[in-house]
Design a protein around this motif. Structure first.
Motif, PDB file in Angstrom:
ATOM      1  N   PRO A  43      23.071 -23.010  11.234  1.00  0.00           N
ATOM      2  CA  PRO A  43      24.482 -22.624  10.810  1.00  0.00           C
ATOM      3  C   PRO A  43      25.282 -21.467  10.286  1.00  0.00           C
ATOM      4  O   PRO A  43      25.724 -22.084   9.322  1.00  0.00           O
ATOM      5  CB  PRO A  43      25.382 -23.567  11.782  1.00  0.00           C
ATOM      6  CG  PRO A  43      24.506 -24.687  10.978  1.00  0.00           C
ATOM      7  CD  PRO A  43      23.063 -24.268  10.966  1.00  0.00           C
ATOM      8  N   HIS A  44      25.171 -20.467  10.324  1.00  0.00           N
ATOM      9  CA  HIS A  44      26.130 -19.739   9.329  1.00  0.00           C
ATOM     10  C   HIS A  44      27.712 -20.463   9.012  1.00  0.00           C
ATOM     11  O   HIS A  44      28.327 -20.132   7.222  1.00  0.00           O
ATOM     12  CB  HIS A  44      26.705 -18.617  10.283  1.00  0.00           C
ATOM     13  CG  HIS A  44      25.660 -17.708   9.999  1.00  0.00           C
ATOM     14  ND1 HIS A  44      24.810 -16.612  11.269  1.00  0.00           N
ATOM     15  CD2 HIS A  44      25.431 -16.032  10.129  1.00  0.00           C
ATOM     16  CE1 HIS A  44      24.310 -16.525  11.774  1.00  0.00           C
ATOM     17  NE2 HIS A  44      24.282 -16.183  10.580  1.00  0.00           N
ATOM     18  N   ASP A  45      28.261 -21.503   9.755  1.00  0.00           N
ATOM     19  CA  ASP A  45      29.983 -21.797   9.031  1.00  0.00           C
ATOM     20  C   ASP A  45      29.255 -22.980   8.303  1.00  0.00           C
ATOM     21  O   ASP A  45      30.810 -23.171   7.858  1.00  0.00           O
ATOM     22  CB  ASP A  45      30.589 -22.619  10.613  1.00  0.00           C
ATOM     23  CG  ASP A  45      29.815 -23.291  10.846  1.00  0.00           C
ATOM     24  OD1 ASP A  45      27.964 -22.881  11.407  1.00  0.00           O
ATOM     25  OD2 ASP A  45      29.644 -24.497  12.303  1.00  0.00           O
ATOM     26  N   LYS A  46      28.259 -23.568   8.993  1.00  0.00           N
ATOM     27  CA  LYS A  46      28.107 -25.243   8.265  1.00  0.00           C
ATOM     28  C   LYS A  46      26.940 -23.901   5.974  1.00  0.00           C
ATOM     29  O   LYS A  46      27.221 -24.970   5.382  1.00  0.00           O
ATOM     30  CB  LYS A  46      27.447 -25.943   8.713  1.00  0.00           C
ATOM     31  CG  LYS A  46      27.396 -26.385   9.895  1.00  0.00           C
ATOM     32  CD  LYS A  46      27.240 -27.588  10.173  1.00  0.00           C
ATOM     33  CE  LYS A  46      28.050 -27.840  11.424  1.00  0.00           C
ATOM     34  NZ  LYS A  46      27.139 -30.027  12.006  1.00  0.00           N
ATOM     35  N   ARG A  71      28.256 -21.148   4.509  1.00  0.00           N
ATOM     36  CA  ARG A  71      28.633 -20.328   4.164  1.00  0.00           C
ATOM     37  C   ARG A  71      28.899 -20.581   2.306  1.00  0.00           C
ATOM     38  O   ARG A  71      29.019 -21.510   1.930  1.00  0.00           O
ATOM     39  CB  ARG A  71      29.961 -19.896   4.989  1.00  0.00           C
ATOM     40  CG  ARG A  71      29.738 -20.191   6.028  1.00  0.00           C
ATOM     41  CD  ARG A  71      31.379 -19.111   6.774  1.00  0.00           C
ATOM     42  NE  ARG A  71      31.261 -17.885   5.716  1.00  0.00           N
ATOM     43  CZ  ARG A  71      30.803 -16.680   6.314  1.00  0.00           C
ATOM     44  NH1 ARG A  71      29.712 -16.495   6.794  1.00  0.00           N
ATOM     45  NH2 ARG A  71      30.810 -15.871   5.495  1.00  0.00           N
ATOM     46  N   PRO A 123      31.425 -19.261   0.703  1.00  0.00           N
ATOM     47  CA  PRO A 123      33.250 -18.962   0.655  1.00  0.00           C
ATOM     48  C   PRO A 123      33.954 -17.552  -0.577  1.00  0.00           C
ATOM     49  O   PRO A 123      34.839 -17.433  -0.703  1.00  0.00           O
ATOM     50  CB  PRO A 123      34.122 -20.092   0.986  1.00  0.00           C
ATOM     51  CG  PRO A 123      33.502 -20.999   0.271  1.00  0.00           C
ATOM     52  CD  PRO A 123      31.112 -20.930   0.131  1.00  0.00           C
ATOM     53  N   ASP A 180      25.768 -12.255   6.068  1.00  0.00           N
ATOM     54  CA  ASP A 180      25.945 -12.998   7.046  1.00  0.00           C
ATOM     55  C   ASP A 180      26.586 -14.549   6.910  1.00  0.00           C
ATOM     56  O   ASP A 180      26.923 -15.517   7.709  1.00  0.00           O
ATOM     57  CB  ASP A 180      24.726 -13.146   8.699  1.00  0.00           C
ATOM     58  CG  ASP A 180      23.975 -11.741   8.373  1.00  0.00           C
ATOM     59  OD1 ASP A 180      25.283 -11.341   8.462  1.00  0.00           O
ATOM     60  OD2 ASP A 180      23.056 -11.807   9.454  1.00  0.00           O
ATOM     61  N   TYR A 181      26.449 -14.943   5.858  1.00  0.00           N
ATOM     62  CA  TYR A 181      26.370 -16.392   4.864  1.00  0.00           C
ATOM     63  C   TYR A 181      27.297 -15.879   3.857  1.00  0.00           C
ATOM     64  O   TYR A 181      27.738 -16.902   3.759  1.00  0.00           O
ATOM     65  CB  TYR A 181      25.320 -17.221   4.917  1.00  0.00           C
ATOM     66  CG  TYR A 181      24.430 -17.124   5.441  1.00  0.00           C
ATOM     67  CD1 TYR A 181      24.292 -18.805   6.092  1.00  0.00           C
ATOM     68  CD2 TYR A 181      23.156 -16.314   5.874  1.00  0.00           C
ATOM     69  CE1 TYR A 181      23.807 -19.075   7.603  1.00  0.00           C
ATOM     70  CE2 TYR A 181      22.164 -16.365   7.635  1.00  0.00           C
ATOM     71  CZ  TYR A 181      23.012 -18.237   7.620  1.00  0.00           C
ATOM     72  OH  TYR A 181      21.856 -19.030   9.015  1.00  0.00           O
ATOM     73  N   ASP A 218      31.120 -14.391   1.877  1.00  0.00           N
ATOM     74  CA  ASP A 218      32.378 -13.980   2.267  1.00  0.00           C
ATOM     75  C   ASP A 218      32.507 -12.843   1.456  1.00  0.00           C
ATOM     76  O   ASP A 218      33.141 -11.501   1.488  1.00  0.00           O
ATOM     77  CB  ASP A 218      33.265 -15.266   1.933  1.00  0.00           C
ATOM     78  CG  ASP A 218      33.994 -15.498   3.033  1.00  0.00           C
ATOM     79  OD1 ASP A 218      32.819 -15.709   4.147  1.00  0.00           O
ATOM     80  OD2 ASP A 218      34.528 -16.783   3.039  1.00  0.00           O
TER      81      ASP A 218
END
Length: 291
Positions: free
Chosen positions: A224-227, A229, A231, A255-256, A258
């Protein structure tokens, strides 16, 4: 260069340091088959930073447990998280090869410890696993991984004064930098009791799935991208002639992340920090200076 030992979670770790004690810290994480002292080329071109380069677990003069379970990624990342907390967070983290796996782990799961992330010819786990699972060029280039995971690989690599270990990457990349006194220093680290097993346990403990060339891996867990990432600001420096890690291993990395900056280095391969240390250092300095 200064050397000293410290204790992390009750175990001894060996550190190499360069630069002023009060300068901004770059935590430099080596890969296979190197050790903390391998950063000397690059450190000489970064005099305005304090470079802290540990022998990671299983390497050099640091703690080298023999159980594969002691090399789970969470434990490797935990070592360096403890070191950053000891140094004083946050710090700039620089990772190469397997050191990149730990660096990404710090960035993704301990972002408060990392001010900026720099990766040199290393891979984020999600794009890399996708490339491996596809059965294409990266899958073929990574067939050394199942071999290194095999029983007795350490004995084969160490035979004939580490001839097989030296040849592992030299067949298709420039290893002319690893000679003379430097090669003797590397061999001394490789020869420490239990270190070959410790080094290879990084491969054995990794959950990466490496199918045979031309085959696709299926049933892989979600990434998953959110986990996963990154930042903070992230610089990826890539030696274009790398034959172990191919450009497809970083496809979709944006995609991973910021804030990702990519820079390619011509006339360099996986070992770019030895082949072009002045250029790599200038790229790092310029990127950091941009704020």
């Amino acid at each position: 260069m200064q050397e000293h030992t410290t204790r992390l979670k009750g175990q001894e770790f060996h550190l190499y340091e360069w630069g002023p004690a009060d300068a901004p810290v770059i935590l430099a994480l080596h890969g296979f088959p190197e050790y903390g002292g391998a950063w000397s080329d690059l450190a000489g071109h970064l005099p305005d930073f304090r470079i802290v380069a540990p022998d990671q677990r299983g390497f050099g003069q640091s703690w080298a447990p023999q159980d594969v379970r002691d090399y789970a990624n969470g434990k490797l990342v935990g070592d360096m998280a403890a070191l950053i907390e000891q140094i004083g967070a946050p710090v700039i983290v620089l990772g190469h090869d397997w050191g990149a796996a730990v660096a990404y782990g710090l960035a993704m799961f301990h972002p408060h410890l990392v001010s900026r992330l720099i990766i040199m010819n290393g891979v984020h786990p999600a794009p890399f696993q996708r490339a491996l699972a596809a059965g294409g060029a990266q899958t073929a280039a990574s067939q050394y991984i199942p071999w290194l995971r095999g029983d007795g690989a350490e004995d084969i690599l160490a035979a004939d004064d580490f001839a097989k270990l030296q040849a592992l990457f030299a067949a298709h990349m420039d290893m002319s930098w690893l000679a003379g006194d430097r090669l003797a220093a590397y061999k001394a680290e490789w020869a420490r009791p239990g270190r070959m097993t410790g080094m290879l346990n990084w491969y054995r403990a990794s959950p990466l799935v490496v199918p045979k060339p031309g085959e696709r891996a299926t049933g892989l867990p979600d990434l998953p991208h959110d986990k996963l990432r990154v930042p903070m600001r992230h610089l990826l420096i890539w030696g274009e002639n790398d034959t172990a890690l191919l450009p497809e291993a970083t496809e979709g990395l944006e995609d991973y992340c910021d804030d990702l900056t990519r820079v390619n280095v011509a006339n360099a391969d996986h070992w770019l920090h030895h082949q072009q240390p002045a250029l790599v250092a200038s790229l790092i300095r310029d990127w950091i200076a941009r704020g």
